[in-house]
Design a protein around this motif. Sequence first.
Motif, PDB file in Angstrom:
ATOM      1  N   ASP A 131       0.753  -1.202  -0.008  1.00 21.90           N
ATOM      2  CA  ASP A 131       0.105   0.134  -0.208  1.00 21.90           C
ATOM      3  C   ASP A 131       0.936   1.271   0.225  1.00 21.90           C
ATOM      4  OD1 ASP A 131      -1.951   1.861   0.294  1.00 21.90           O
ATOM      5  OD2 ASP A 131      -2.485   1.410   2.502  1.00 21.90           O
ATOM      6  N   PRO A 132       1.403   1.705  -1.060  1.00 23.99           N
ATOM      7  CA  PRO A 132       2.426   2.647  -1.155  1.00 23.99           C
ATOM      8  C   PRO A 132       1.689   4.130  -0.569  1.00 23.99           C
ATOM      9  CG  PRO A 132       1.855   1.857  -3.385  1.00 23.99           C
ATOM     10  CD  PRO A 132       0.744   1.368  -2.368  1.00 23.99           C
ATOM     11  N   LYS A 133       0.382   4.405  -0.526  1.00 18.36           N
ATOM     12  CA  LYS A 133      -0.330   5.539   0.220  1.00 18.36           C
ATOM     13  C   LYS A 133      -0.756   5.565   1.592  1.00 18.36           C
ATOM     14  CE  LYS A 133      -2.872   6.387  -3.303  1.00 18.36           C
ATOM     15  NZ  LYS A 133      -3.773   6.971  -4.116  1.00 18.36           N
ATOM     16  N   GLY A 134      -0.693   4.363   2.230  1.00 14.25           N
ATOM     17  CA  GLY A 134      -1.268   3.922   3.358  1.00 14.25           C
ATOM     18  C   GLY A 134      -2.893   4.065   3.525  1.00 14.25           C
ATOM     19  N   GLU A 135      -3.570   4.154   2.491  1.00 18.38           N
ATOM     20  CA  GLU A 135      -4.731   4.046   2.563  1.00 18.38           C
ATOM     21  C   GLU A 135      -5.602   3.118   2.924  1.00 18.38           C
ATOM     22  OE1 GLU A 135      -6.300   5.329  -1.352  1.00 18.38           O
ATOM     23  OE2 GLU A 135      -5.324   7.390  -1.267  1.00 18.38           O
ATOM     24  N   TRP A 136      -4.810   1.943   3.260  1.00 17.34           N
ATOM     25  CA  TRP A 136      -5.704   0.601   3.496  1.00 17.34           C
ATOM     26  C   TRP A 136      -5.458   0.365   4.916  1.00 17.34           C
ATOM     27  CZ3 TRP A 136      -9.055  -2.521   0.517  1.00 17.34           C
ATOM     28  CH2 TRP A 136      -8.907  -2.179  -0.761  1.00 17.34           C
ATOM     29  N   SER A 137      -4.823   1.219   5.813  1.00 21.91           N
ATOM     30  CA  SER A 137      -4.275   1.028   6.973  1.00 21.91           C
ATOM     31  C   SER A 137      -5.643   1.051   8.111  1.00 21.91           C
ATOM     32  CB  SER A 137      -2.938   1.858   7.592  1.00 21.91           C
ATOM     33  OG  SER A 137      -1.955   1.326   6.742  1.00 21.91           O
ATOM     34  N   ALA A 138      -6.201   2.133   7.716  1.00 22.47           N
ATOM     35  CA  ALA A 138      -7.503   2.376   8.588  1.00 22.47           C
ATOM     36  C   ALA A 138      -8.421   1.425   8.422  1.00 22.47           C
ATOM     37  CB  ALA A 138      -7.915   3.882   8.193  1.00 22.47           C
ATOM     38  N   VAL A 139      -8.627   1.056   7.292  1.00 26.53           N
ATOM     39  CA  VAL A 139      -9.625   0.172   6.721  1.00 26.53           C
ATOM     40  C   VAL A 139      -9.255  -1.101   7.542  1.00 26.53           C
ATOM     41  CG1 VAL A 139     -10.743  -1.123   4.781  1.00 26.53           C
ATOM     42  CG2 VAL A 139      -9.905   1.298   4.689  1.00 26.53           C
ATOM     43  N   ALA A 140      -7.979  -1.785   7.383  1.00 28.01           N
ATOM     44  CA  ALA A 140      -7.573  -2.996   8.069  1.00 28.01           C
ATOM     45  C   ALA A 140      -7.799  -3.027   9.365  1.00 28.01           C
ATOM     46  CB  ALA A 140      -6.313  -3.445   7.660  1.00 28.01           C
ATOM     47  N   ARG A 141      -7.545  -2.038  10.064  1.00 25.84           N
ATOM     48  CA  ARG A 141      -7.582  -1.788  11.470  1.00 25.84           C
ATOM     49  C   ARG A 141      -9.447  -1.714  12.099  1.00 25.84           C
ATOM     50  NH1 ARG A 141      -3.689   2.035  10.902  1.00 25.84           N
ATOM     51  NH2 ARG A 141      -1.628   1.162  11.710  1.00 25.84           N
ATOM     52  N   ALA A 147      -2.438  -3.854  10.040  1.00 25.76           N
ATOM     53  CA  ALA A 147      -1.882  -2.952   8.969  1.00 25.76           C
ATOM     54  C   ALA A 147      -0.266  -2.727   9.618  1.00 25.76           C
ATOM     55  CB  ALA A 147      -2.332  -1.489   9.010  1.00 25.76           C
ATOM     56  N   ILE A 148       0.517  -3.523   8.774  1.00 24.18           N
ATOM     57  CA  ILE A 148       1.987  -3.723   9.040  1.00 24.18           C
ATOM     58  C   ILE A 148       2.670  -2.643   8.288  1.00 24.18           C
ATOM     59  CG2 ILE A 148       3.882  -5.024   8.920  1.00 24.18           C
ATOM     60  CD1 ILE A 148       2.163  -7.615   8.812  1.00 24.18           C
ATOM     61  N   GLN A 149       3.400  -1.672   9.103  1.00 28.90           N
ATOM     62  CA  GLN A 149       3.997  -0.419   8.550  1.00 28.90           C
ATOM     63  C   GLN A 149       5.469  -0.769   8.437  1.00 28.90           C
ATOM     64  OE1 GLN A 149       3.675   3.086  10.745  1.00 28.90           O
ATOM     65  NE2 GLN A 149       4.664   4.314   9.426  1.00 28.90           N
ATOM     66  N   LEU A 150       6.087  -0.453   7.253  1.00 32.52           N
ATOM     67  CA  LEU A 150       7.439  -0.507   7.145  1.00 32.52           C
ATOM     68  C   LEU A 150       8.172   0.778   6.816  1.00 32.52           C
ATOM     69  CD1 LEU A 150       7.512  -3.594   4.541  1.00 32.52           C
ATOM     70  CD2 LEU A 150       7.706  -3.884   6.988  1.00 32.52           C
ATOM     71  N   GLY A 151       9.280   0.899   7.293  1.00 28.72           N
ATOM     72  CA  GLY A 151       9.931   2.238   7.137  1.00 28.72           C
ATOM     73  C   GLY A 151       9.567   3.111   8.056  1.00 28.72           C
ATOM     74  N   GLY A 152      10.141   4.517   7.970  1.00 32.38           N
ATOM     75  CA  GLY A 152       9.620   5.577   8.787  1.00 32.38           C
ATOM     76  C   GLY A 152      10.080   5.233  10.132  1.00 32.38           C
ATOM     77  N   GLY A 153      11.154   4.663  10.652  1.00 31.53           N
ATOM     78  CA  GLY A 153      11.368   4.199  11.983  1.00 31.53           C
ATOM     79  C   GLY A 153      10.738   3.063  12.507  1.00 31.53           C
ATOM     80  N   MET A 282      -8.262  -9.084   7.320  1.00 38.11           N
ATOM     81  CA  MET A 282      -7.648  -8.190   6.230  1.00 38.11           C
ATOM     82  C   MET A 282      -6.192  -7.931   6.871  1.00 38.11           C
ATOM     83  SD  MET A 282      -8.408  -4.251   4.889  1.00 38.11           S
ATOM     84  CE  MET A 282      -9.915  -4.955   4.139  1.00 38.11           C
ATOM     85  N   VAL A 283      -5.252  -7.859   5.990  1.00 39.60           N
ATOM     86  CA  VAL A 283      -4.025  -7.459   6.340  1.00 39.60           C
ATOM     87  C   VAL A 283      -3.339  -6.732   5.128  1.00 39.60           C
ATOM     88  CG1 VAL A 283      -1.487  -8.529   6.731  1.00 39.60           C
ATOM     89  CG2 VAL A 283      -3.658  -9.944   7.504  1.00 39.60           C
ATOM     90  N   SER A 284      -2.620  -5.644   5.730  1.00 34.69           N
ATOM     91  CA  SER A 284      -1.966  -4.713   4.585  1.00 34.69           C
ATOM     92  C   SER A 284      -0.885  -4.276   4.922  1.00 34.69           C
ATOM     93  CB  SER A 284      -2.999  -3.355   4.700  1.00 34.69           C
ATOM     94  OG  SER A 284      -2.323  -2.317   3.819  1.00 34.69           O
ATOM     95  N   LEU A 285       0.068  -4.331   4.012  1.00 36.23           N
ATOM     96  CA  LEU A 285       1.578  -3.728   4.264  1.00 36.23           C
ATOM     97  C   LEU A 285       1.609  -2.321   3.824  1.00 36.23           C
ATOM     98  CD1 LEU A 285       3.424  -6.939   2.840  1.00 36.23           C
ATOM     99  CD2 LEU A 285       2.831  -6.288   5.117  1.00 36.23           C
ATOM    100  N   ASP A 286       1.715  -1.466   4.643  1.00 38.49           N
ATOM    101  CA  ASP A 286       1.927  -0.186   4.644  1.00 38.49           C
ATOM    102  C   ASP A 286       3.195   0.598   4.398  1.00 38.49           C
ATOM    103  OD1 ASP A 286       1.480   2.930   4.983  1.00 38.49           O
ATOM    104  OD2 ASP A 286       0.586   2.873   6.689  1.00 38.49           O
ATOM    105  N   LEU A 287       3.267   1.001   3.142  1.00 38.34           N
ATOM    106  CA  LEU A 287       4.826   1.370   2.647  1.00 38.34           C
ATOM    107  C   LEU A 287       4.606   2.945   2.251  1.00 38.34           C
ATOM    108  CD1 LEU A 287       5.140  -1.424  -0.207  1.00 38.34           C
ATOM    109  CD2 LEU A 287       5.686  -1.474   2.304  1.00 38.34           C
ATOM    110  N   SER A 288       3.661   3.472   3.188  1.00 38.85           N
ATOM    111  CA  SER A 288       3.534   5.124   2.715  1.00 38.85           C
ATOM    112  C   SER A 288       4.808   5.919   3.373  1.00 38.85           C
ATOM    113  CB  SER A 288       2.419   5.639   3.347  1.00 38.85           C
ATOM    114  OG  SER A 288       2.503   5.356   4.798  1.00 38.85           O
TER     115      SER A 288
END
Length: 462
Positions: A131-141, A147-153, A282-288
């Motif tokens: 998910d390049p823009k992170g739009e699915w994170s709120a939906v998954a939760r 919503a698994i976030q990668l990068g950004g610390g 639902m599982v989303s990989l947040d790449l935003s």
Amino acid sequence: MQHDVTVGRHEEQEQEHQATLLPAPGEIGPEALRSLRHLRVPTHRATSDTVAGAYPFLAEAGLGGEGVYVGQDAWSGGGFCFDPWALYRQGVITNPNCLLAGVVGKGKSCLAKSLATRSIAFGRRVYVPGDPKGEWSAVARAVGGAAIQLGGGSANRLNPMDPGPRVGTVDDLQWATLVRIRRRTLLGSLSESALGRPLSSVEHTALDVALDEAIAESPTPTLPSVVDALLEPKSSRPGATCAELARDGRDLGHAMRRLVSGDLAGLFDGPSTIVFDPSLPMVSLDLSQIQGADQLIAMVMTCASAWMEAALAAPDGGQRWVVYDEAWRLMRQPALLARMQSQWKLCRGLGIANLLIVHRLSDLDAVGNSNSEARALARGLLADCSTKIIYQQEISEGPRTALELGLSSAEQAQLPDLQVGEGLWRVGNRAFVVRHVATENELRLFDTSSRMTVQLNGFPET
């Protein structure tokens, strides 16, 4: 004697009933309003356009009531439901894959999220490999997923070479072979994306040797171990010494080093710190939080999707949506197209419906040359989508869209006039114009743009 009397009464009743009925030609007389002769209308033939004018109120019957409620059929006024698995069982479509295309701000993202979340009530699960823009994170939760976030610390780290859940029907040798093929395919895709060209024969050999050395060191190898084996091989092969392997794999090793150091350090450079739970809805990989060129984003999405796809390979995993948002980034990488094509072909055996989301089909122009294999792979993905959902397109895009998707002239004429939330659905050989209906709660959850403030027919307007 009693029997004869009864029969006589029945005959009298039938005669009285017949006397009350009108004769077949009607009553005789000037005011009978009936003709003595049967009306005979001559046969008339006309084109479909002419018949449509003579019978303007005929419309498609729809796809039935099985599946997810999407909205209203604009032509018939009835409800429109959609279920790719049910339509496949009925023989309406040949595969469950879907293409969703449309310009920005016309509601295609809202439709994709509605299809995904409403399918959960039917026992389906949803996975978003990148998910390049992170739009699915709120939906998954919101639906109880992750919503698994990668990068950004973030401390989350994925090992794209994880073997995934083992299929219980294979023995140890078959399982080891299957996992190695999966890892080798991933490394080949990453290598070609990093180099921007196909691998040479000596680079293929160097990569095979590096993978074998990494597996010998650990049953679950990591990308750093493969990179180290490329730059400093410890074993030779017939026709290739260690020095020759190091020379042949030098460019490849330095190209892949970016995935384990520098701006991508901490993402894929060690064992996974999280476990994929396939039971979640639902599982989303947040790449935003990962920024960079399209090539870099595509490589990150390849690693992330490979980690998730390893868990999706189990044939007993049930029916699942796999959503590729912002897919135009992936389609620019020929090596990734080959991996996606493989998943498209295996969708029926795995029970997966792939949803490919793009803005416009002219993005194919950025995929290789006009007659290249990469362009053919991209067109193959579109051809392997039995369901094509087209939201509003620019007038200049109409002929290209119609050509790529095989739309009729009447279907092409609909594209520029589609309003917010309206889409042309091409399901097999049947076409519909559908107005997506979203609830207020869905709009609040799916609307990720602060500029979309004015409501129009239940849809946010930009």
